[in-house]
Design an enzyme around this catalytic site. Structure first.
Site: not given
Ligand code: TYD
Length: 136
Positions: A52
């Site tokens: 992302h």
């Molecule tokens: P995501 O940002 O997609 O993780 P990565 O970049 O590591 O793959 O986040 C995964 C899940 O966690 C998504 O459902 C959103 C949640 N999340 C939060 O609730 N708070 C946060 O600070 C972060 C980074 C993610």
């Protein structure tokens, strides 16, 4: 934003026979005020995270234990960074697509972020991210 603004920040390291110490001050060692800290751990072998871009969020990514790779892409150029020391941080500016892979077992990825979690700040679709870049 372009990938040239992203890169490794050499963090302070206080060496001591009792163990080393590193510290990070918002606005001083990272070019933003730190509003949120999160970390990835218990990452299974072969897993990929990220996938992302953020519209406004700035981040510093640190390998607190073990190692992993961060692949940054700004729509034109791609750069792979191997993080394996807790005194190096990878600064990621806004509007950069990122993927994390190659996690070693027991690795911990800590992220310092310039803002609270906000799903509206994400591009989770690469085509939509490219369109936003083109639209300027
Ligand atoms: P995501 O940002 O997609 O993780 P990565 O970049 O590591 O793959 O986040 C995964 C899940 O966690 C998504 O459902 C959103 C949640 N999340 C939060 O609730 N708070 C946060 O600070 C972060 C980074 C993610």
């Amino acid at each position: 934003m372009n990938i040239g603004r992203c890169g490794i920040i050499d963090l302070p390291k206080i060496e001591d026979a009792r163990g080393n110490l590193t510290f990070i001050e918002g606005g001083r060692h990272v070019p933003f005020d730190i509003k949120r800290v999160y970390y990835l751990y218990d990452v299974p072998g072969g897993a990929e995270r990220g996938g992302h871009a953020h519209k406004e969020l700035e981040q510093l990514i640190v390998a607190m234990a073990g190692s992993f790779d961060v692949v940054l892409n700004d729509g034109k150029e791609t750069k792979r960074f191997h993080l394996n020391r807790s005194y190096y941080g990878l600064y990621v500016c806004p509007m950069i697509w990122r993927e994390l892979d190659n996690f070693s077992s027991g690795s911990v990825c800590m992220v310092l972020a310039s803002n609270l979690y906000d799903e509206n700040d994400y591009f989770r679709n690469y085509q939509q991210y490219l369109e936003a870049l083109r639209a300027g």
